[in-house]
Design an enzyme around this catalytic site. Sequence first.
Site, PDB file in Angstrom:
ATOM      1  N   TYR A 190       0.859  -1.191   0.000  1.00 25.70           N
ATOM      2  CA  TYR A 190       0.000   0.000   0.000  1.00 25.70           C
ATOM      3  C   TYR A 190       0.888   1.231   0.000  1.00 25.70           C
ATOM      4  O   TYR A 190       1.860   1.314   0.758  1.00 25.70           O
ATOM      5  CB  TYR A 190      -0.877  -0.005   1.256  1.00 25.70           C
ATOM      6  CG  TYR A 190      -1.820   1.180   1.369  1.00 25.70           C
ATOM      7  CD1 TYR A 190      -2.873   1.344   0.463  1.00 25.70           C
ATOM      8  CD2 TYR A 190      -1.662   2.127   2.373  1.00 25.70           C
ATOM      9  CE1 TYR A 190      -3.743   2.418   0.574  1.00 25.70           C
ATOM     10  CE2 TYR A 190      -2.536   3.210   2.489  1.00 25.70           C
ATOM     11  CZ  TYR A 190      -3.577   3.347   1.588  1.00 25.70           C
ATOM     12  OH  TYR A 190      -4.435   4.421   1.703  1.00 25.70           O
ATOM     13  N   ASP A 232       9.235   2.622   0.084  1.00 28.36           N
ATOM     14  CA  ASP A 232       8.160   3.247   0.855  1.00 28.36           C
ATOM     15  C   ASP A 232       8.375   2.829   2.311  1.00 28.36           C
ATOM     16  O   ASP A 232       8.013   1.734   2.720  1.00 28.36           O
ATOM     17  CB  ASP A 232       6.800   2.785   0.342  1.00 28.36           C
ATOM     18  CG  ASP A 232       5.649   3.393   1.141  1.00 28.36           C
ATOM     19  OD1 ASP A 232       5.923   4.008   2.195  1.00 28.36           O
ATOM     20  OD2 ASP A 232       4.487   3.238   0.727  1.00 28.36           O
ATOM     21  N   LYS A 274       3.856   8.287   9.270  1.00 27.91           N
ATOM     22  CA  LYS A 274       3.650   7.616  10.565  1.00 27.91           C
ATOM     23  C   LYS A 274       4.663   8.066  11.639  1.00 27.91           C
ATOM     24  O   LYS A 274       4.509   9.153  12.168  1.00 27.91           O
ATOM     25  CB  LYS A 274       3.596   6.104  10.353  1.00 27.91           C
ATOM     26  CG  LYS A 274       2.414   5.775   9.409  1.00 27.91           C
ATOM     27  CD  LYS A 274       2.063   4.315   9.273  1.00 27.91           C
ATOM     28  CE  LYS A 274       0.731   4.189   8.533  1.00 27.91           C
ATOM     29  NZ  LYS A 274       0.776   3.596   7.223  1.00 27.91           N
TER      30      LYS A 274
HETATM   31  C1  LIG Z   1       0.135   4.161   5.905  1.00 25.57           C
HETATM   32  C2  LIG Z   1       0.919   3.962   4.669  1.00 25.57           C
HETATM   33  C3  LIG Z   1       0.864   4.861   3.605  1.00 25.57           C
HETATM   34  C4  LIG Z   1      -0.122   5.997   3.562  1.00 25.57           C
HETATM   35  O1  LIG Z   1       0.104   6.947   4.553  1.00 25.57           O
HETATM   36  P1  LIG Z   1      -1.100   7.936   4.964  1.00 25.57           P
HETATM   37  O2  LIG Z   1      -0.461   8.853   5.964  1.00 25.57           O
HETATM   38  O3  LIG Z   1      -2.174   7.071   5.538  1.00 25.57           O
HETATM   39  O4  LIG Z   1      -1.524   8.648   3.745  1.00 25.57           O
HETATM   40  C5  LIG Z   1       1.728   4.686   2.544  1.00 25.57           C
HETATM   41  N1  LIG Z   1       2.604   3.670   2.529  1.00 25.57           N
HETATM   42  C6  LIG Z   1       2.685   2.775   3.533  1.00 25.57           C
HETATM   43  C7  LIG Z   1       3.698   1.683   3.468  1.00 25.57           C
HETATM   44  C8  LIG Z   1       1.826   2.880   4.623  1.00 25.57           C
HETATM   45  O5  LIG Z   1       1.892   1.959   5.577  1.00 25.57           O
END
Ligand SMILES: *Cc1c(COP(=O)(O)O)cnc(C)c1O
Length: 430
Positions: free
Chosen positions: A145, A240, A268
């Site tokens: 994601y 990511d 995060k």
């Molecule tokens: C949570 C997450 C996102 C998205 O971040 P948001 O602050 O919710 O937009 C993107 N990449 C990874 C790996 C994530 O866990």
Amino acid sequence: MYQYKRSSELFDASKKYIPGGVNSPVRAFNSVGGTPVFFEKASGSVMTDVDGNDYIDYIGSWGPMILGHAHRPIIDAIKIAVDHSTSFGAPTELEYKIAELISSMAPNVDMVRMVNSGTEACMSAIRVARGYTKRDKFIKFVGCYHGHSDSFLIKAGSGASTFGEPNSPGVTAGTAKDTLTAEYNDLDGVKRLIEDNPNEIAAIIIEPVAGNMGCVLPNMDFLKGIRQLCTDHGILLIFDEVMTGFRLAPGGAQEFLGIDADLVTYGKVIGGGMPVGAYGGRREIMEIVSPVGPVYQAGTLSGNPIAMTAGYTLLRELNDNPNIYQELSKKTVYLKEGLEKVLSESGFSYRINSIGSMISIFFTDVDVVDFNSAATANNDKFPQFFHEMLKRGIYLPPSSFESYFLSNSLTYEQLDKTINACRESLDAMK
Ligand SMILES: *Cc1c(COP(=O)(O)O)cnc(C)c1O
């Protein structure tokens, strides 16, 4: 016995004014059923809901609460910062200081740009990669994601097609055609996509440790292979690290796994619980971002002083006390061994994947290495387990496709309580 009277009332009231009653879908408990718990406050590893029930928290706001809720140094710093105004829309000293700190923690990140979410960070990193390479396509992995921007909401195309298809109404076929998808841990699949699209691929974006199909570990030959393919074909490798950044190590998955990406995205943990994301990388790549270069990207509230205060305070502490990572890892291993023991005695089929302070239980009898194997655990066992644990005061992610995030505020007593609750829950499920 836990009662959810006030949570129920608030959920019904919220559904009138907010789609599904929540501001992010997973909170609605759709994959486990029942009423989402509404929270009032939290401290350390304990969250208290609006009905006065306490829970040991294994979500940690999906990562940021790595040192616990209402962490004193963060709260104290924020209180001072708000007295100086909540926003300027102009540069501050703290933005330079947090950028310098991030660069020292992740040494191949020469420059960094702050945004307001992980979604924004990933969306911007792809734009930069496209601008830098002057190519349009990119590869992502099924089950990873990268936020909810259009070009990521793509599923694998049907049949022999290498083009992706929209995964959500509102995403156009035009957008989908530039997103190619491969299976996690399948290097040959990536090779094929590169061969089929010569000189067209700008970037490969990947969660270096996947956390959005449950916790799924990378095969090291796979990750090293991708690194090499990117180097050989002029493709930018984007890690990511929205989940793994500052969580697996001060330098994130890059440091933990010993592999350097070309661009990195954060979220995060980086905001200490405030809405923050960031993307960064080598100077020659980042200098194509406006106002130095032609790739446009902006944000009215980016680098917000309150958010930067929370993030900087947390990152400083993580940077200054690297033993936090050893402590977290010891606690995770302790939990894993305790869970292994009660699960193996229960007779249920299971797998546990874990690394650093991330861990997932899968109710399945196959090794979980990619999305398809993770999906075998998306069965009726998980919702039962979730609710049995919830009743016993253990707050787990409400989906079998999410990782648990441990906080260093967890005590061994709380871990024992969790393992006991797991034993009782499994008994109740028989
Ligand atoms: C949570 C997450 C996102 C998205 O971040 P948001 O602050 O919710 O937009 C993107 N990449 C990874 C790996 C994530 O866990």
